[in-house]
Write a protein that holds these residues in place. Structure first.
Motif, PDB file in Angstrom:
ATOM      1  N   HIS A  81       0.810  -1.229   0.000  1.00  0.00           N
ATOM      2  CA  HIS A  81       0.000   0.000   0.000  1.00  0.00           C
ATOM      3  C   HIS A  81       0.844   1.281   0.000  1.00  0.00           C
ATOM      4  CE1 HIS A  81      -3.044  -2.939   1.381  1.00  0.00           C
ATOM      5  NE2 HIS A  81      -3.806  -2.209   0.589  1.00  0.00           N
ATOM      6  N   GLN A  82       2.149   1.151   0.021  1.00  0.00           N
ATOM      7  CA  GLN A  82       3.013   2.339   0.009  1.00  0.00           C
ATOM      8  C   GLN A  82       2.793   3.210  -1.230  1.00  0.00           C
ATOM      9  OE1 GLN A  82       5.172   3.778   2.142  1.00  0.00           O
ATOM     10  NE2 GLN A  82       4.785   2.304   3.754  1.00  0.00           N
ATOM     11  N   PRO A  83       2.724   2.638  -2.429  1.00  0.00           N
ATOM     12  CA  PRO A  83       2.512   3.487  -3.612  1.00  0.00           C
ATOM     13  C   PRO A  83       1.189   4.271  -3.550  1.00  0.00           C
ATOM     14  CG  PRO A  83       3.300   1.333  -4.283  1.00  0.00           C
ATOM     15  CD  PRO A  83       2.987   1.243  -2.820  1.00  0.00           C
ATOM     16  N   ALA A  84       0.132   3.638  -3.058  1.00  0.00           N
ATOM     17  CA  ALA A  84      -1.160   4.333  -2.930  1.00  0.00           C
ATOM     18  C   ALA A  84      -1.051   5.469  -1.915  1.00  0.00           C
ATOM     19  CB  ALA A  84      -2.257   3.357  -2.521  1.00  0.00           C
ATOM     20  N   ARG A  85      -0.354   5.211  -0.812  1.00  0.00           N
ATOM     21  CA  ARG A  85      -0.169   6.277   0.172  1.00  0.00           C
ATOM     22  C   ARG A  85       0.615   7.430  -0.438  1.00  0.00           C
ATOM     23  NH1 ARG A  85       3.831   7.381   5.043  1.00  0.00           N
ATOM     24  NH2 ARG A  85       5.156   7.393   3.231  1.00  0.00           N
ATOM     25  N   ASP A  86       1.647   7.131  -1.201  1.00  0.00           N
ATOM     26  CA  ASP A  86       2.445   8.179  -1.835  1.00  0.00           C
ATOM     27  C   ASP A  86       1.604   8.999  -2.808  1.00  0.00           C
ATOM     28  OD1 ASP A  86       4.583   7.253  -0.360  1.00  0.00           O
ATOM     29  OD2 ASP A  86       5.524   6.203  -2.040  1.00  0.00           O
ATOM     30  N   ARG A  87       0.752   8.321  -3.598  1.00  0.00           N
ATOM     31  CA  ARG A  87      -0.135   9.045  -4.513  1.00  0.00           C
ATOM     32  C   ARG A  87      -1.161   9.859  -3.723  1.00  0.00           C
ATOM     33  NH1 ARG A  87       0.917   4.427  -7.233  1.00  0.00           N
ATOM     34  NH2 ARG A  87      -0.936   3.318  -6.539  1.00  0.00           N
ATOM     35  N   GLY A  88      -1.614   9.306  -2.611  1.00  0.00           N
ATOM     36  CA  GLY A  88      -2.542  10.041  -1.743  1.00  0.00           C
ATOM     37  C   GLY A  88      -1.896  11.288  -1.172  1.00  0.00           C
ATOM     38  N   LEU A  89      -0.649  11.158  -0.734  1.00  0.00           N
ATOM     39  CA  LEU A  89       0.074  12.324  -0.219  1.00  0.00           C
ATOM     40  C   LEU A  89       0.215  13.405  -1.286  1.00  0.00           C
ATOM     41  CD1 LEU A  89       2.893  10.762   1.979  1.00  0.00           C
ATOM     42  CD2 LEU A  89       1.233  12.478   2.713  1.00  0.00           C
ATOM     43  N   ALA A  90       0.522  13.002  -2.505  1.00  0.00           N
ATOM     44  CA  ALA A  90       0.666  13.976  -3.594  1.00  0.00           C
ATOM     45  C   ALA A  90      -0.677  14.645  -3.895  1.00  0.00           C
ATOM     46  CB  ALA A  90       1.220  13.296  -4.840  1.00  0.00           C
ATOM     47  N   ALA A  91      -1.750  13.864  -3.928  1.00  0.00           N
ATOM     48  CA  ALA A  91      -3.076  14.414  -4.204  1.00  0.00           C
ATOM     49  C   ALA A  91      -3.499  15.390  -3.107  1.00  0.00           C
ATOM     50  CB  ALA A  91      -4.100  13.290  -4.334  1.00  0.00           C
ATOM     51  N   VAL A  92      -3.224  15.030  -1.869  1.00  0.00           N
ATOM     52  CA  VAL A  92      -3.609  15.898  -0.750  1.00  0.00           C
ATOM     53  C   VAL A  92      -2.731  17.147  -0.709  1.00  0.00           C
ATOM     54  CG1 VAL A  92      -3.793  16.013   1.777  1.00  0.00           C
ATOM     55  CG2 VAL A  92      -4.667  14.029   0.549  1.00  0.00           C
ATOM     56  N   ALA A  93      -1.476  17.029  -1.099  1.00  0.00           N
ATOM     57  CA  ALA A  93      -0.620  18.224  -1.182  1.00  0.00           C
ATOM     58  C   ALA A  93      -1.173  19.198  -2.219  1.00  0.00           C
ATOM     59  CB  ALA A  93       0.818  17.827  -1.525  1.00  0.00           C
ATOM     60  N   ASP A  94      -1.607  18.668  -3.361  1.00  0.00           N
ATOM     61  CA  ASP A  94      -2.225  19.519  -4.378  1.00  0.00           C
ATOM     62  C   ASP A  94      -3.527  20.132  -3.859  1.00  0.00           C
ATOM     63  OD1 ASP A  94      -0.143  18.923  -6.101  1.00  0.00           O
ATOM     64  OD2 ASP A  94      -1.292  17.454  -7.273  1.00  0.00           O
ATOM     65  N   ALA A  95      -4.287  19.350  -3.105  1.00  0.00           N
ATOM     66  CA  ALA A  95      -5.527  19.868  -2.521  1.00  0.00           C
ATOM     67  C   ALA A  95      -5.236  20.984  -1.523  1.00  0.00           C
ATOM     68  CB  ALA A  95      -6.291  18.735  -1.833  1.00  0.00           C
ATOM     69  N   THR A  96      -4.190  20.818  -0.739  1.00  0.00           N
ATOM     70  CA  THR A  96      -3.810  21.864   0.219  1.00  0.00           C
ATOM     71  C   THR A  96      -3.483  23.156  -0.515  1.00  0.00           C
ATOM     72  OG1 THR A  96      -2.939  20.197   1.745  1.00  0.00           O
ATOM     73  CG2 THR A  96      -2.193  22.457   2.069  1.00  0.00           C
ATOM     74  N   ALA A  97      -2.709  23.055  -1.576  1.00  0.00           N
ATOM     75  CA  ALA A  97      -2.354  24.237  -2.363  1.00  0.00           C
ATOM     76  C   ALA A  97      -3.597  24.870  -2.983  1.00  0.00           C
ATOM     77  CB  ALA A  97      -1.341  23.869  -3.436  1.00  0.00           C
ATOM     78  N   ALA A  98      -4.515  24.044  -3.485  1.00  0.00           N
ATOM     79  CA  ALA A  98      -5.728  24.567  -4.118  1.00  0.00           C
ATOM     80  C   ALA A  98      -6.627  25.281  -3.112  1.00  0.00           C
ATOM     81  CB  ALA A  98      -6.490  23.432  -4.803  1.00  0.00           C
ATOM     82  N   VAL A  99      -6.799  24.702  -1.939  1.00  0.00           N
ATOM     83  CA  VAL A  99      -7.648  25.331  -0.920  1.00  0.00           C
ATOM     84  C   VAL A  99      -6.981  26.603  -0.390  1.00  0.00           C
ATOM     85  CG1 VAL A  99      -8.768  25.043   1.333  1.00  0.00           C
ATOM     86  CG2 VAL A  99      -8.800  23.165  -0.327  1.00  0.00           C
TER      87      VAL A  99
END
Length: 155
Positions: A99-117
């Motif tokens: 599940h490490q790759p999914a977590r890494d993609r999740g971290l990237a998606a949430v980082a983008d969400a943080t920037a967007a918000v």
């Protein structure tokens, strides 16, 4: 009463512990670990998705003059808290190797969400160079990325 030799005592202890260890292995096998990992990851992603959805709603309310800047600002600050909490939860989690790759993609998606918000909050306060369309697009992209990882995890 004869004294037990050390090897006899060890064998006796092993005989008592073996059933408990076997039962424990059944209760905490790989499927339980997988479920816990997926639940932890998707819970954090759901929290981030919620923050992005709130930001999208705020943009709509601002565009239609149905809220004030102070209310929008406070709402977006709370949404940032949700997205930031999700990022923190994902960063602290130590999922199993598959599940490490999914977590890494999740971290990237949430980082983008943080920037967007964060940019949406700046836009509401008039301190962003982004247009309404850019703010909307960044929030939509962030929501899509989070949804993609959530779907990948089977939810």
């Amino acid at each position: 009463m004869p004294l037990l030799r050390r090897s006899d005592a060890c064998r006796g202890a092993a005989a008592l512990l073996a059933p408990a260890l076997l039962l424990g292995g059944c209760a905490w096998g790989p499927s339980a670990t997988d479920r816990r990992t997926v639940e932890t990851l998707t819970s954090a992603l759901d929290e981030a998705a919620s923050g992005v959805a709130v930001a999208e709603l705020v943009v709509l309310l601002v565009e239609t003059d149905r809220t004030t800047t102070p209310v929008a600002d406070v709402t977006l600050a709370d949404a940032l808290g949700d997205v930031g909490g999700a990022q923190d939860a994902l960063a602290r989690d130590m999922p199993d190797l598959p599940h490490q790759p999914a977590r890494d993609r999740g971290l990237a998606a949430v980082a983008d969400a943080t920037a967007a918000v964060a940019d949406t909050r700046a836009w509401v306060n008039g301190t962003s160079t982004s247009t309404t369309a850019q703010v909307r697009g960044a929030l939509e992209d962030a929501a899509d990325a989070i949804e993609q990882v959530t779907t990948e995890l089977g939810r």
